[in-house]
Design a protein around this motif. Structure first.
Motif, mmCIF file in Angstrom:
data_model
loop_
_atom_site.group_PDB
_atom_site.id
_atom_site.type_symbol
_atom_site.label_atom_id
_atom_site.label_comp_id
_atom_site.label_asym_id
_atom_site.label_seq_id
_atom_site.Cartn_x
_atom_site.Cartn_y
_atom_site.Cartn_z
ATOM 1 N N GLU A 165 61.922 -15.713 13.167
ATOM 2 C CA GLU A 165 61.616 -14.284 13.102
ATOM 3 C C GLU A 165 60.123 -14.008 13.063
ATOM 4 O OE1 GLU A 165 63.667 -12.282 9.957
ATOM 5 O OE2 GLU A 165 65.503 -13.435 10.232
ATOM 6 N N ASP A 166 59.353 -14.950 12.541
ATOM 7 C CA ASP A 166 57.926 -14.756 12.346
ATOM 8 C C ASP A 166 57.207 -16.048 12.734
ATOM 9 O OD1 ASP A 166 55.309 -14.760 11.170
ATOM 10 O OD2 ASP A 166 55.912 -13.165 9.811
ATOM 11 N N GLU A 172 52.748 -20.815 13.554
ATOM 12 C CA GLU A 172 52.213 -21.293 14.837
ATOM 13 C C GLU A 172 50.795 -20.778 15.029
ATOM 14 O OE1 GLU A 172 54.669 -20.506 18.246
ATOM 15 O OE2 GLU A 172 56.511 -20.817 17.090
ATOM 16 N N GLN A 173 50.550 -19.556 14.580
ATOM 17 C CA GLN A 173 49.201 -19.010 14.689
ATOM 18 C C GLN A 173 48.232 -19.742 13.776
ATOM 19 O OE1 GLN A 173 50.137 -14.761 14.037
ATOM 20 N NE2 GLN A 173 49.591 -14.451 16.186
ATOM 21 N N VAL A 231 51.113 -13.783 4.368
ATOM 22 C CA VAL A 231 50.943 -14.062 5.790
ATOM 23 C C VAL A 231 52.106 -13.545 6.633
ATOM 24 C CG1 VAL A 231 51.987 -16.375 5.644
ATOM 25 C CG2 VAL A 231 50.332 -15.866 7.462
ATOM 26 N N HIS A 232 51.774 -12.971 7.787
ATOM 27 C CA HIS A 232 52.780 -12.596 8.784
ATOM 28 C C HIS A 232 52.111 -12.483 10.144
ATOM 29 C CE1 HIS A 232 51.204 -8.839 7.074
ATOM 30 N NE2 HIS A 232 51.551 -8.206 8.168
ATOM 31 N N TRP A 233 52.921 -12.321 11.159
ATOM 32 C CA TRP A 233 52.487 -12.364 12.554
ATOM 33 C C TRP A 233 51.449 -11.284 12.848
ATOM 34 C CZ3 TRP A 233 52.812 -15.498 16.603
ATOM 35 C CH2 TRP A 233 52.607 -14.982 17.886
ATOM 36 N N VAL A 246 57.771 -8.017 6.318
ATOM 37 C CA VAL A 246 58.857 -8.903 6.738
ATOM 38 C C VAL A 246 59.737 -8.216 7.785
ATOM 39 C CG1 VAL A 246 58.933 -10.282 4.640
ATOM 40 C CG2 VAL A 246 60.265 -8.175 4.762
ATOM 41 N N GLN A 247 59.521 -6.918 8.001
ATOM 42 C CA GLN A 247 60.239 -6.182 9.045
ATOM 43 C C GLN A 247 59.221 -5.468 9.929
ATOM 44 O OE1 GLN A 247 62.941 -3.320 7.357
ATOM 45 N NE2 GLN A 247 64.398 -4.828 6.630
#
Length: 473
Positions: free
Chosen positions: A37-38, A42-43, A63-65, A401-402
């Motif tokens: 989902e996130d 990878e980043q 942390v998130h995308w 997260v959404q």
């Protein structure tokens, strides 16, 4: 993504492929990005391939995308060894940050009877969203130039605040090195009508009450006491900063081949800090940062006027800090001091006690770190600690997260407003959809995020604040 658990609050991604340094994630199992989902981990790996990067590619507990860099990403490059600057490591909302005001002699019990009137006046006084005007009507491009060069200091000189405010602002309210000549025409057009406006999305002005004090000595130095009413303002450089980022990402993307830079993601477009193009971006970024700081100064003054008119109280500035910046700093790397370009994207500078950049009245206790929660949940005031393992950086908020689309599908804005008001939180939203997009369920648990940041040695808790009323874009 293979993770090695180093401690309860720290995970490691070992070097592989073209990574120049490992990845380090400060989190608990529950806070790690959801696989599938996130893709922010990878980043973290991609950022570790930047030329000149030292230490590690760090991820904060929220942390998130994001664009290129994850939001909640920290990376430092060695300026004197070909280290690069990447606009994706700053973000589109340059110098987005948080300002905290504390009301003198006002607690939540005294406020309750006048809360509705206060929120109605704030609703009228705080421009927000697209095309809704601003607190300050600039006379034209020449006055915008003054804002880009002088930041909050220029705003104070024009009567929007007092000199004491500047002592409680990062960099004294103005970042040196700004160059109006590096700001494009479209960015100028967008900036002319927005200085002194809140913006939309996750930007807000929130009336809060101090719910808990963890360190009374530090809280007293910050000017905070139990039950005290505060106002937290979260906003940035609006369309001007967004356009500057867009313009310089495009230019760098075309130039990387000249510098023989190959990266796994074009959104990490970068050039050496000590190149003409690197200097140009840093100068434009500084101009946007000054715009953001003037913006928060103006909104703070508008807030002060409302509190004075409705409640007859004055407000003092606790601190103003950015969480989307790249700054030239000196840190020890492998036992020797190095000049670094520290990218903090969705991450907050957290200076420890004794740091030379702190004002005299805060040097003994460290820098106030302001961590907004999600609408309807707590926010935190933290302080920096010695021996921070991530170049004096910590988290900047709860972390999504959404997506906004997912959040808007989960609840209607009107329903959410009713829920919050049933909890005693007065809400003034710009639109029903905008309100729904910021539902608390769209974010991580801010209490858990702060606990992980503290457990990872990034900061220390000083006070917890809970919402009383919120003005949203």
């Amino acid at each position: 993504m293979p993770l090695v658990r180093e401690s309860p609050y720290r995970f490691r991604i070992e070097r592989h492929g073209k990574m120049r340094v490992p990845g380090v994630v400060f989190a608990t199992e529950a806070l790690l990005p959801r696989a599938g989902e996130d893709r922010s981990l990878e980043q973290v790996v991609n950022v570790a391939t930047l030329p000149g990067i030292v230490g590690a590619s760090y991820a904060m507990p929220d942390v998130h995308w994001g664009y290129g860099f994850p939001i909640g990403g920290v990376a430092a490059t060695d300026v004197d060894a070909g280290g690069v600057v990447s606009p994706g490591g700053v973000g589109f909302d340059i110098s987005c940050g948080v300002r905290l005001l504390a009301a003198d002699g006002l607690d939540v019990a005294r406020l309750r009877d006048k809360l509705s009137a206060l929120m109605d006046r704030l609703d009228l006084a705080i421009p927000r969203g697209m095309g809704q005007g601003a607190v300050w009507r600039l006379s034209g491009p020449s006055e915008l130039d003054e804002v880009l060069a002088g930041g909050a200091r220029y705003a104070v000189e024009q009567g929007h605040g007092v000199p004491a405010d500047l002592r409680r602002c990062e960099d004294g309210g103005v970042l040196a090195g700004a160059d109006r000549g590096q700001v494009g025409r479209r960015a100028v057009q967008r900036g002319l009508t927005q200085v002194g406006s809140l913006g939309s999305g996750n930007h807000f002005l929130e009336v809060q009450a101090v719910d808990r004090i963890y360190d009374s000595v530090v809280a007293d130095a910050f000017g905070l006491s139990p039950g005290q009413i505060c106002v937290m303002i979260h906003c940035g450089s609006r369309g001007l900063g967004h356009q500057i980022c867009t313009d310089h990402v495009r230019a760098m993307d075309k130039s990387m081949m000249r510098y023989r830079i190959e990266l796994p993601d074009r959104q990490l477009a970068c050039v050496p800090v000590e190149s003409d193009q690197g200097h140009a971006y840093m100068a434009a970024m500084a101009a946007a940062a000054n715009y953001a700081r003037a913006n928060r100064q103006l909104l703070a003054e508008a807030t002060r006027r409302v509190f004075a008119d409705v409640l007859g109280v004055q407000m003092h500035l606790v601190y103003d800090i950015s969480h989307n910046m790249a700054k030239l700093e000196t840190h020890e790397v492998d036992g020797s001091p190095r000049r670094l370009c520290v990218h903090r994207k969705g991450a907050t500078r957290a200076l420890p006690p004794g740091h030379a950049d702190l004002p005299d009245d805060l040097r003994a206790v460290g820098q106030p770190v302001l961590i907004p929660g999600s609408m309807g949940t707590a926010s935190y005031v933290l302080t920096g600690v010695p021996a921070n393992p991530a170049f004096d950086s910590t988290c900047h908020g709860a972390g999504r997260v959404q997506s906004r689309h997912q959040a808007a599908k989960s609840v209607h804005g009107k329903e959410l407003q009713h829920q919050l008001e049933a909890e005693g939180i007065a809400v003034r939203g710009g639109s029903w959809r905008g309100l729904a997009e910021e539902t608390p369920q769209a974010y991580k648990d801010v209490d858990a995020v702060v606990a992980a940041a503290e457990g990872g040695g990034l900061c220390r808790r000083v006070a917890r604040l809970v919402p009383v009323g919120v003005v949203k874009g």
